[in-house]
Scaffold this motif. Structure first.
Motif, PDB file in Angstrom:
ATOM      1  N   LEU A 136       0.823  -1.203   0.000  1.00  0.00           N
ATOM      2  CA  LEU A 136       0.000   0.000   0.000  1.00  0.00           C
ATOM      3  C   LEU A 136       0.862   1.260   0.000  1.00  0.00           C
ATOM      4  O   LEU A 136       1.888   1.325   0.670  1.00  0.00           O
ATOM      5  CB  LEU A 136      -0.915   0.027   1.221  1.00  0.00           C
ATOM      6  N   ARG A 137       0.417   2.251  -0.766  1.00  0.00           N
ATOM      7  CA  ARG A 137       1.059   3.563  -0.800  1.00  0.00           C
ATOM      8  C   ARG A 137       0.109   4.577  -0.200  1.00  0.00           C
ATOM      9  O   ARG A 137      -1.037   4.692  -0.631  1.00  0.00           O
ATOM     10  CB  ARG A 137       1.387   3.940  -2.247  1.00  0.00           C
ATOM     11  N   LEU A 138       0.577   5.327   0.815  1.00  0.00           N
ATOM     12  CA  LEU A 138      -0.266   6.276   1.532  1.00  0.00           C
ATOM     13  C   LEU A 138       0.229   7.696   1.292  1.00  0.00           C
ATOM     14  O   LEU A 138       1.421   7.984   1.435  1.00  0.00           O
ATOM     15  CB  LEU A 138      -0.238   6.009   3.037  1.00  0.00           C
ATOM     16  N   THR A 139      -0.701   8.574   0.939  1.00  0.00           N
ATOM     17  CA  THR A 139      -0.424  10.002   0.833  1.00  0.00           C
ATOM     18  C   THR A 139      -1.408  10.744   1.719  1.00  0.00           C
ATOM     19  O   THR A 139      -2.622  10.572   1.581  1.00  0.00           O
ATOM     20  CB  THR A 139      -0.570  10.507  -0.612  1.00  0.00           C
ATOM     21  N   SER A 140      -0.907  11.561   2.636  1.00  0.00           N
ATOM     22  CA  SER A 140      -1.755  12.271   3.592  1.00  0.00           C
ATOM     23  C   SER A 140      -1.752  13.766   3.292  1.00  0.00           C
ATOM     24  O   SER A 140      -0.720  14.329   2.924  1.00  0.00           O
ATOM     25  CB  SER A 140      -1.267  12.042   5.031  1.00  0.00           C
ATOM     26  N   ARG A 141      -2.905  14.391   3.464  1.00  0.00           N
ATOM     27  CA  ARG A 141      -3.041  15.835   3.299  1.00  0.00           C
ATOM     28  C   ARG A 141      -3.719  16.424   4.528  1.00  0.00           C
ATOM     29  O   ARG A 141      -4.650  15.835   5.085  1.00  0.00           O
ATOM     30  CB  ARG A 141      -3.883  16.168   2.061  1.00  0.00           C
ATOM     31  N   ALA A 142      -3.260  17.597   4.947  1.00  0.00           N
ATOM     32  CA  ALA A 142      -3.899  18.314   6.035  1.00  0.00           C
ATOM     33  C   ALA A 142      -5.255  18.826   5.571  1.00  0.00           C
ATOM     34  O   ALA A 142      -5.399  19.324   4.456  1.00  0.00           O
ATOM     35  CB  ALA A 142      -3.023  19.479   6.485  1.00  0.00           C
ATOM     36  N   VAL A 143      -6.271  18.683   6.435  1.00  0.00           N
ATOM     37  CA  VAL A 143      -7.627  19.112   6.103  1.00  0.00           C
ATOM     38  C   VAL A 143      -8.167  20.025   7.209  1.00  0.00           C
ATOM     39  O   VAL A 143      -7.497  20.273   8.210  1.00  0.00           O
ATOM     40  CB  VAL A 143      -8.561  17.899   5.877  1.00  0.00           C
ATOM     41  N   SER A 144      -9.385  20.526   7.023  1.00  0.00           N
ATOM     42  CA  SER A 144      -9.928  21.603   7.842  1.00  0.00           C
ATOM     43  C   SER A 144     -10.902  21.072   8.892  1.00  0.00           C
ATOM     44  O   SER A 144     -12.073  20.823   8.603  1.00  0.00           O
ATOM     45  CB  SER A 144     -10.645  22.607   6.922  1.00  0.00           C
ATOM     46  N   HIS A 145     -10.398  20.912  10.129  1.00  0.00           N
ATOM     47  CA  HIS A 145     -11.244  20.383  11.202  1.00  0.00           C
ATOM     48  C   HIS A 145     -11.091  21.154  12.514  1.00  0.00           C
ATOM     49  O   HIS A 145     -11.595  20.736  13.553  1.00  0.00           O
ATOM     50  CB  HIS A 145     -10.932  18.906  11.418  1.00  0.00           C
ATOM     51  N   GLY A 146     -10.376  22.249  12.483  1.00  0.00           N
ATOM     52  CA  GLY A 146     -10.201  23.052  13.688  1.00  0.00           C
ATOM     53  C   GLY A 146      -9.082  22.594  14.597  1.00  0.00           C
ATOM     54  O   GLY A 146      -8.705  23.307  15.527  1.00  0.00           O
ATOM     55  N   ILE A 147      -8.563  21.400  14.380  1.00  0.00           N
ATOM     56  CA  ILE A 147      -7.386  20.867  15.055  1.00  0.00           C
ATOM     57  C   ILE A 147      -6.541  20.196  13.975  1.00  0.00           C
ATOM     58  O   ILE A 147      -7.024  19.997  12.849  1.00  0.00           O
ATOM     59  CB  ILE A 147      -7.757  19.855  16.158  1.00  0.00           C
ATOM     60  N   PRO A 148      -5.299  19.829  14.259  1.00  0.00           N
ATOM     61  CA  PRO A 148      -4.531  19.102  13.251  1.00  0.00           C
ATOM     62  C   PRO A 148      -5.263  17.833  12.822  1.00  0.00           C
ATOM     63  O   PRO A 148      -5.601  16.983  13.642  1.00  0.00           O
ATOM     64  CB  PRO A 148      -3.219  18.787  13.973  1.00  0.00           C
TER      65      PRO A 148
END
Length: 256
Positions: A136-148
């Motif tokens: 598996l290849r994982l790519t993570s992106r920061a998103v908008s939830h009010g906390i990290p």
């Protein structure tokens, strides 16, 4: 499953606390012999063990540190260090900045810090983080939830699954989901707030995000307590022309 395809198994999807027959957010993503526990919400460790033992996991990935997405890391810690689980090495754990100290603050009961790193090999996520875990290849992106908080794109066997975690609609999620085979997207909000910061998708938002990203299919999850799954699917379907499903507990989806 060892057929080489990409599979999603729903361990639970309740928000913001477990129901009688539905744990909080947690998923098992697998391809071939590679298995990742994605979010460890309250109650998900139990159904996880129907499919894989903790010492057979290849990694754990956590979207953010709200309890309904991470609390079962606490009981997993006791399992891997003090019970019948025998690790040859700590389990790779990918999560938001500060995840190790957060776990330690809950688990430490003496002047000595609990040995979190003996259970988990922690890697802190950042926007654009990439990792290879088995097949598996994982790519993570920061998103908008009010906390990290982070969303993840998981790819294997030429197929792709994107999981939103918890987030308001945002460009980083849409970019991450571009052309994916399946988008697993939360729909906790009943309606968008008139004022104030948004931190969740509505069902309509999930349809818009899937449509804008050109996703092949939409799987609606983490539906709020004031909607039925059927209502959430119907509202999402009004904004997305592709197939729309609900992430029912114990369901397994083959991606692609």
């Amino acid at each position: 499953m060892s057929d080489g395809l990409l599979h999603l198994t729903v361990l639970g999807c309740a928000a913001p606390y477990p129901s009688v027959d539905n744990p909080c957010s947690g998923y098992l993503v697998s391809s071939g012999d590679t298995r990742i526990w994605v979010d460890a919400g309250s109650g998900t460790l139990g159904p996880l063990q129907r499919h894989v033992r903790l010492d057979s996991l290849d990694a754990i990935w956590i979207s953010h540190l709200h309890a309904d997405h991470s609390a079962d890391l606490l009981t997993a810690y006791y399992g891997v260090l003090y019970a019948d689980i025998h690790l040859t090495a700590p389990i790779p754990l990918y999560g938001p900045p500060g995840i190790a100290d957060r776990l330690a603050s809950f688990l430490t009961n003496t002047p000595a810090r609990s040995p979190i790193e003996s259970a988990f090999a922690v890697t802190e996520l950042h926007d654009g983080h990439q990792a290879a875990v088995g097949s598996l290849r994982l790519t993570s992106r920061a998103v908008s939830h009010g906390i990290p908080a982070f969303a993840v794109r998981i790819e294997a066997a030429g197929k792709s699954l994107v999981y939103s975690g918890d987030t308001a609609p945002c460009r980083s999620l849409t970019e991450l989901a571009e052309g994916c085979d399946a988008l697993l997207c939360e729909a906790e909000s009943t309606q968008a707030p008139v004022e104030g910061e948004r931190v969740h998708h509505t069902p309509e938002d999930t349809g818009d995000t899937a449509s804008t990203a050109g996703a092949g299919r939409l799987i609606v999850t983490h539906v709020g307590r004031f909607l039925t799954p059927q209502q959430a699917v119907a509202r999402a379907s009004a904004r997305f022309d592709g197939p729309v499903d609900y992430a029912a507990p114990d369901a397994t989806f083959s991606i692609g």
